[in-house]
Write a protein that holds these residues in place. Structure first.
Motif, mmCIF file in Angstrom:
data_model
loop_
_atom_site.group_PDB
_atom_site.id
_atom_site.type_symbol
_atom_site.label_atom_id
_atom_site.label_comp_id
_atom_site.label_asym_id
_atom_site.label_seq_id
_atom_site.Cartn_x
_atom_site.Cartn_y
_atom_site.Cartn_z
ATOM 1 N N VAL A 287 -22.029 -4.102 8.194
ATOM 2 C CA VAL A 287 -20.980 -3.166 8.795
ATOM 3 C C VAL A 287 -20.280 -3.195 7.621
ATOM 4 N N VAL A 288 -18.890 -1.317 7.153
ATOM 5 C CA VAL A 288 -18.292 -0.681 6.018
ATOM 6 C C VAL A 288 -17.318 -0.244 6.568
ATOM 7 N N LEU A 289 -15.723 -1.611 5.717
ATOM 8 C CA LEU A 289 -14.923 -0.397 6.185
ATOM 9 C C LEU A 289 -14.386 0.095 4.700
ATOM 10 N N ASP A 290 -14.068 1.572 4.171
ATOM 11 C CA ASP A 290 -14.201 2.314 3.861
ATOM 12 C C ASP A 290 -11.835 2.359 3.618
ATOM 13 N N SER A 291 -12.088 1.972 1.816
ATOM 14 C CA SER A 291 -10.567 1.667 2.309
ATOM 15 C C SER A 291 -10.291 3.078 1.413
ATOM 16 N N LYS A 292 -10.259 4.013 1.236
ATOM 17 C CA LYS A 292 -10.362 5.645 1.279
ATOM 18 C C LYS A 292 -9.539 5.209 -0.447
ATOM 19 N N ILE A 293 -9.861 4.330 -1.290
ATOM 20 C CA ILE A 293 -8.696 4.592 -2.442
ATOM 21 C C ILE A 293 -10.116 5.636 -3.328
ATOM 22 N N SER B 119 -5.099 0.294 -4.602
ATOM 23 C CA SER B 119 -5.885 -0.643 -3.977
ATOM 24 C C SER B 119 -5.983 -2.661 -2.978
ATOM 25 N N THR B 120 -5.147 -3.283 -3.637
ATOM 26 C CA THR B 120 -5.101 -4.544 -2.537
ATOM 27 C C THR B 120 -4.258 -4.455 -1.662
ATOM 28 N N VAL B 121 -2.580 -3.692 -1.992
ATOM 29 C CA VAL B 121 -2.028 -3.872 -0.331
ATOM 30 C C VAL B 121 -3.512 -2.854 0.538
ATOM 31 N N VAL B 122 -3.555 -1.761 0.779
ATOM 32 C CA VAL B 122 -4.611 -1.264 1.598
ATOM 33 C C VAL B 122 -5.997 -1.939 2.571
ATOM 34 N N HIS C 209 -9.421 -8.495 -9.881
ATOM 35 C CA HIS C 209 -9.120 -7.657 -8.484
ATOM 36 C C HIS C 209 -8.976 -7.854 -7.131
ATOM 37 N N SER C 210 -10.317 -7.712 -6.951
ATOM 38 C CA SER C 210 -10.998 -7.623 -5.653
ATOM 39 C C SER C 210 -11.198 -9.146 -4.727
ATOM 40 N N GLY D 31 0.617 6.454 3.120
ATOM 41 C CA GLY D 31 -0.378 7.619 3.720
ATOM 42 C C GLY D 31 -1.962 6.494 4.010
ATOM 43 N N LEU D 32 -2.236 5.805 3.047
ATOM 44 C CA LEU D 32 -3.499 5.818 2.795
ATOM 45 C C LEU D 32 -3.630 4.691 3.859
ATOM 46 N N LEU D 33 -2.237 3.481 4.169
ATOM 47 C CA LEU D 33 -2.550 2.460 5.386
ATOM 48 C C LEU D 33 -2.566 3.205 7.168
#
Length: 251
Positions: free
Chosen positions: A169-175, A195-198, A53-54, A16-18
């Motif tokens: 540029v900002v990429l929002d992971s939605k986590i 978070s790591t997957v996304v 972990h980031s 769903g997050l992807l």
């Protein structure tokens, strides 16, 4: 938690997050991929940074089969992975003012380069300072973060700002805040982080865009091949030789 095994529910949450980042971040992914392609064409270098972990998604795009050879890891002592002892020290270091500046002072990053900064919360001093200082030095910054943290937490940087406030540029992971997708009545804390997957998927989508953009412009993307396929090492040796001045993990 509703019907389904915990494994099924976690995978459904990740899917769903992807799907969300695919649909909602498409423009930002295209912009980030184009920015990296522009940097490559102009002779700039590419770097990725993450703490704790980031750092895992950052490491995932460096020196790997199918990836851009020009992506370099920007390391910081005690912050790349959880191998520092005690592991909790890494969390403390992310809040130290001046550390990002010291890292950049001793790094090869310069004007015209591009830096991807990954920080789930984007609230700690380190990623904020890293973005501010990198841009001050003339580099472009792509931030990968969960924008929700800026609305639900307080900044730990003296400016009161977040990583998202200092990026090209900002990429929002939605986590979600807390990075845990599942709850269960018999378990007192939420669990199963995604978070790591996304974040890894977001970055691979960006680099896929970069490779395709370079090819469209008539530039062969400097991609690496697996050393476990015939001819892979020879292929990579050619890429390493051609771009030796922009690859730092060999030195």
């Amino acid at each position: 938690m509703s019907d389904g095994t915990p494994a099924d529910l976690f995978l459904d949450a990740a899917i769903g997050l992807l799907q969300r980042v695919r649909d909602e971040e498409a423009e930002a992914v295209a912009t980030a991929g184009t920015l990296l392609a522009d940097t490559v064409v102009a002779g700039g270098r590419l770097f990725a940074f993450g703490a704790g972990h980031s750092s895992l998604p950052a490491q995932d795009v460096v020196y790997r089969a199918g990836g851009l050879a020009l992506m370099n890891l920007l390391p910081a002592p005690g912050l790349v992975g959880v191998d520092v002892r005690p592991a909790t020290l890494g969390s403390r270091l992310e809040r130290v003012d001046g550390l990002a500046t010291a890292v950049l002072d001793t790094s090869p990053l310069r004007a015209g380069d591009a830096l991807v900064i990954i920080s789930l919360s984007g609230r700690n001093a380190l990623p904020v300072e890293m973005a501010v200082e990198a841009r001050r030095r003339g580099a472009k910054v792509i931030g990968v973060t969960s924008v929700a943290y800026a609305a639900q937490t307080t900044s730990r940087h003296s400016s009161g700002t977040y990583l998202k406030d200092h990026c090209d540029v900002v990429l929002d992971s939605k986590i979600s805040v807390g990075d845990a997708e599942l709850t269960l009545d018999t378990i007192p804390a939420p669990f199963a982080p995604a978070s790591t997957v996304v974040t890894s998927a977001l970055l691979q989508a960006v680099l896929a865009t970069t490779a395709a953009t370079l090819a469209e412009r008539g530039t062969e993307p400097p991609l690496l091949r697996s050393g476990n396929v015939d001819g892979g090492h020879e292929w990579n040796a050619r890429i390493f030789a051609e771009y030796a001045d922009r690859i730092f993990y060999q030195h």
